[in-house]
Enzyme design. Structure first.
Site, PDB file in Angstrom:
ATOM      1  CD  GLU A 238      -2.722   1.272   2.484  1.00 37.52           C
ATOM      2  OE1 GLU A 238      -2.669   0.381   3.350  1.00 37.52           O
ATOM      3  OE2 GLU A 238      -3.463   2.268   2.565  1.00 37.52           O
TER       4      GLU A 238
ATOM      5  CE  LYS B  79       3.329   0.127   4.603  1.00 37.58           C
ATOM      6  NZ  LYS B  79       2.642  -0.067   3.336  1.00 37.58           N
TER       7      LYS B  79
ATOM      8  NE  ARG C 219       3.929  -7.204  10.438  1.00 34.52           N
ATOM      9  CZ  ARG C 219       3.310  -6.682   9.388  1.00 34.52           C
ATOM     10  NH1 ARG C 219       2.547  -7.438   8.622  1.00 34.52           N
ATOM     11  NH2 ARG C 219       3.442  -5.409   9.116  1.00 34.52           N
TER      12      ARG C 219
HETATM   13  P1  ATP Z   1       2.970  -2.049   7.802  1.00 30.19           P
HETATM   14  O1  ATP Z   1       2.212  -2.608   8.957  1.00 30.19           O
HETATM   15  O2  ATP Z   1       4.392  -1.770   8.083  1.00 30.19           O
HETATM   16  O3  ATP Z   1       2.272  -0.907   7.136  1.00 30.19           O
HETATM   17  P2  ATP Z   1       1.773  -3.670   5.864  1.00 30.19           P
HETATM   18  O4  ATP Z   1       1.648  -5.145   5.937  1.00 30.19           O
HETATM   19  O5  ATP Z   1       0.559  -2.881   6.113  1.00 30.19           O
HETATM   20  O6  ATP Z   1       2.989  -3.226   6.752  1.00 30.19           O
HETATM   21  P3  ATP Z   1       1.819  -3.485   3.017  1.00 30.19           P
HETATM   22  O7  ATP Z   1       2.241  -2.339   2.202  1.00 30.19           O
HETATM   23  O8  ATP Z   1       0.381  -3.814   3.045  1.00 30.19           O
HETATM   24  O9  ATP Z   1       2.367  -3.209   4.487  1.00 30.19           O
HETATM   25  O10 ATP Z   1       2.692  -4.767   2.718  1.00 30.19           O
HETATM   26  C1  ATP Z   1       3.057  -5.252   1.459  1.00 30.19           C
HETATM   27  C2  ATP Z   1       3.474  -6.683   1.642  1.00 30.19           C
HETATM   28  O11 ATP Z   1       4.586  -6.760   2.526  1.00 30.19           O
HETATM   29  C3  ATP Z   1       2.366  -7.527   2.222  1.00 30.19           C
HETATM   30  O12 ATP Z   1       2.266  -8.729   1.497  1.00 30.19           O
HETATM   31  C4  ATP Z   1       2.818  -7.790   3.638  1.00 30.19           C
HETATM   32  O13 ATP Z   1       2.360  -9.031   4.068  1.00 30.19           O
HETATM   33  C5  ATP Z   1       4.346  -7.719   3.524  1.00 30.19           C
HETATM   34  N1  ATP Z   1       4.957  -7.304   4.782  1.00 30.19           N
HETATM   35  C6  ATP Z   1       4.727  -6.168   5.477  1.00 30.19           C
HETATM   36  N2  ATP Z   1       5.426  -6.152   6.620  1.00 30.19           N
HETATM   37  C7  ATP Z   1       6.136  -7.309   6.663  1.00 30.19           C
HETATM   38  C8  ATP Z   1       7.054  -7.891   7.595  1.00 30.19           C
HETATM   39  N3  ATP Z   1       7.378  -7.280   8.738  1.00 30.19           N
HETATM   40  N4  ATP Z   1       7.586  -9.100   7.299  1.00 30.19           N
HETATM   41  C9  ATP Z   1       7.272  -9.724   6.156  1.00 30.19           C
HETATM   42  N5  ATP Z   1       6.418  -9.233   5.239  1.00 30.19           N
HETATM   43  C10 ATP Z   1       5.845  -8.038   5.482  1.00 30.19           C
HETATM   44 MG    MG Z   2      -1.185  -2.602   5.280  1.00 29.79          MG
END
Ligand code: ATP
Ligand code: MG
Length: 568
Positions: free
Chosen positions: A43, A277, A267
């Site tokens: 995102e 983020k 994760r």
């Molecule tokens: P954040 O909570 O930091 O915003 P998010 O999961 O909301 O992370 P996205 O932009 O939706 O961030 O993530 C893109 C991809 O990266 C998704 O498939 C998510 O599962 C993966 N991802 C995000 N954070 C991690 C992490 N700490 N370890 C492994 N994969 C991750």
């Molecule tokens: Mg997200």
């Protein structure tokens, strides 16, 4: 769980159940002759962090291994939080890590299709317009132990639903006044299945579709269908989406479209590191750090600016692999991979961080010699360079003691040490200022010890680095330490935030460092080992006349010690 057992991190055969699943699907031709298709779906609401690097290595890396393709898809369903700056930085970071996408996609490309599918679900009685407020919907949802309650609008006719939904799209209703919901089961044990919201009204300008839409699909309605449109075979995501998988499957089954297979993995969590983020954005906005690419940030742009390399991050990700349970990885392990990489590639240089002037009294006045030094002892092809030596040099303040403590083998009065690649010197006297602080150390040198060895076989117990004063470059040096003082930054007292665990000493700036002259030609991509001091790289704040270097890491490797202890 902390992955501190080196046995679980065998670099030769990193465990990765995802690879096993894909290999099996290829073997059984689960998708016929179609190639493996994956996607990385960020995102665009912030910069990528090291957790995303793990997901990128999985999505792109596994597709590569099986000759498949990976799309970069921006999940841009939330116009209020998303920005072009984030889109650009994400593309830059994916490429920096060393991957190239097949198609660049946006969930917003599918807004038209998703809308058509919503109409289809309404027509088959599988979706309805609800007039309850967000708060009322929450109250009707029930809990883990209590079933939810049907909305009074759940029984609207197909005609009424169609009419209202079309008018929602046409902008007749204010934000938040109505939503479109899937009609599934308000008593489902899985709360995600209790008539989830599909569309909300939001009169907001989207960074790509402008004002074309005033209804926006929810992430959970857009995600699975986006995968399906792109014919993603293996849709890999983190474990928190496991409970959403039944919902994604439900939409796909109702619509009769391509069934992408979602597989969840753990994760990445790292000690002393915050990977969210939302929280990182807060640090940027509140100026807790200097920006998204502050070298203390766990963002890929922060690591890049700090001097980390994509090779090291990929090696780290390959070794941690993927599993089905969440754990925490020691930050020292990531640092270990980075040191290992830098030890091989970094050019050596001499730099004195906290200078003390040293005068060699018996060295011919005005004489300059050039000593030949290997650029990288690990890599003979890196060649050698000439470093100027003279009778006045800088050494580290730490490398001299007027009254040496026991076992102090560096320079002190009457003691002899080696100047790296140059001569043996013996300290004779000190000069102090009015405040009683040492401002100069006077020494004598042994001209026969040129190159660092004495012909009579005399031994010295230590070798120190130096920079000739008249040739030295001045530089600002930024030393970084962990951003948090606690291994789990989220471990806070009630009412406090992670801010209470911030390390007040995470950045130390040294203004008067002295560098050997060859560093005047340093470029942003160069990596250096300042001998005895650590790994460094040029910071983009540098200008021709004023150099700024970042310490990537100090030399000592605590992961190696942890491994050794675990093995012992
Ligand atoms: P954040 O909570 O930091 O915003 P998010 O999961 O909301 O992370 P996205 O932009 O939706 O961030 O993530 C893109 C991809 O990266 C998704 O498939 C998510 O599962 C993966 N991802 C995000 N954070 C991690 C992490 N700490 N370890 C492994 N994969 C991750
Ligand atoms: Mg997200």
């Amino acid at each position: 769980m902390t992955n501190s057992n080196p046995e679980s991190q065998d670099t030769r055969t990193p465990s990765n159940f995802l690879r096993d699943i894909i290999a099996e699907d290829v073997r059984t031709k689960k998708y016929g002759d179609a190639q493996i298709q994956t996607r990385f779906p960020p995102e665009p609401n912030g910069y990528l962090h090291i957790g995303h690097a793990k997901a990128i290595c999985i999505d792109f890396g596994l597709a590569d291994e099986f000759g498949g393709k990976t799309n970069l898809r921006f999940d841009d369903t939330n116009p209020e939080k998303e920005e072009q700056e984030y889109v650009d930085s994400i593309m830059q970071d994916v490429r920096w890590l060393g991957f190239e996408w097949d198609h660049l996609c946006y969930a917003s490309d599918y807004f038209g299709q998703l809308y058509e599918w919503a109409l289809q679900l309404i027509k088959t009685g599988k979706a309805y317009v609800d007039d309850l407020s967000a708060e009322e919907i929450r109250q009707h949802r029930g809990t883990l132990t209590d079933p939810g309650k049907d909305s009074p609008y759940r029984t609207r006719s197909v005609e009424e639903n169609l009419d209202l939904f079309v008018r929602m799209k046409q902008g007749e209703f204010p934000d938040g006044s109505r939503v479109l919901r899937a009609k599934i089961d308000m008593a489902s044990p899985n709360i995600n299945m209790r008539d989830p919201v599909m569309y909300r009204i939001l009169h907001a300008t989207h960074q790509r579709t402008g004002d074309e839409w005033c209804i926006y699909p929810m992430y959970d309605y857009a995600h699975g269908q986006s995968d399906s449109i792109e014919r993603v075979t293996h849709s890999m995501c983190t474990l928190e989406f496991a409970d959403h998988q039944p919902l994604y499957r439900w939409y796909i089954e109702q619509l009769g479209i391509f069934p992408s297979q979602q597989i969840e993995f753990d994760r990445l969590n790292i000690t002393y590191t915050l990977l969210s983020k939302r929280k990182l954005l807060q640090f940027v906005q509140e100026k807790t750090v200097r920006g998204w690419d502050d070298p203390r940030m766990p963002t890929l742009s922060g690591f890049r600016r700090r001097g980390f390399t994509p090779e090291a991050i990929r090696a780290f990700c390959a070794t941690i692999g993927a599993s089905r349970t969440n754990g925490t990885t020691d930050i020292e392990m990531l640092e270990h991979f980075q040191r290992d990489d830098l030890n091989r590639r970094a050019s050596r240089a001499m730099a004195v961080l906290r200078p003390l002037k040293l005068v060699i009294d018996n060295y011919p006045e005005g004489k300059v010699e050039f000593v030949e030094v290997a650029n990288n002892p690990e890599d003979p092809s890196a060649g050698t360079r000439q470093v100027p030596f003279s009778g006045e040099i800088y050494v580290e303040q730490d490398d001299f003691r007027e009254t040496p403590p026991p076992k102090y083998y560096r320079l002190s009065l009457g003691k002899e040490v080696r100047l790296r690649n140059a001569y043996f010197i013996t300290a004779q006297r000190v000069v102090k200022n009015e405040g009683g602080n040492i401002v100069e150390v006077h020494c004598t040198y042994d001209p026969a010890s040129r190159g660092g060895n004495s012909p009579d076989g005399r031994k010295v117990k230590s070798t120190i680095h130096w920079v000739s004063t008249s040739h030295a470059l001045s530089a600002e040096i930024r030393l970084y330490d962990k951003l948090f003082t606690k291994a789990d930054p989220g471990d806070v007292e009630e009412g406090e935030s992670v801010l209470s665990n911030l390390n007040p000493n995470s950045l130390e700036i040294l203004l008067g460092a002295k560098l050997e002259p060859s560093l005047a030609n340093a470029k942003l991509d160069d990596r250096f080992q300042f001998e005895r001091v650590g790994y460094f790289c040029l910071d983009p704040d540098s200008t021709a006349g004023s150099l700024v270097f970042n310490r990537t890491l100090p030399l000592k490797d605590s992961w190696a010690r942890i491994e050794k202890r675990a093995g012992a």
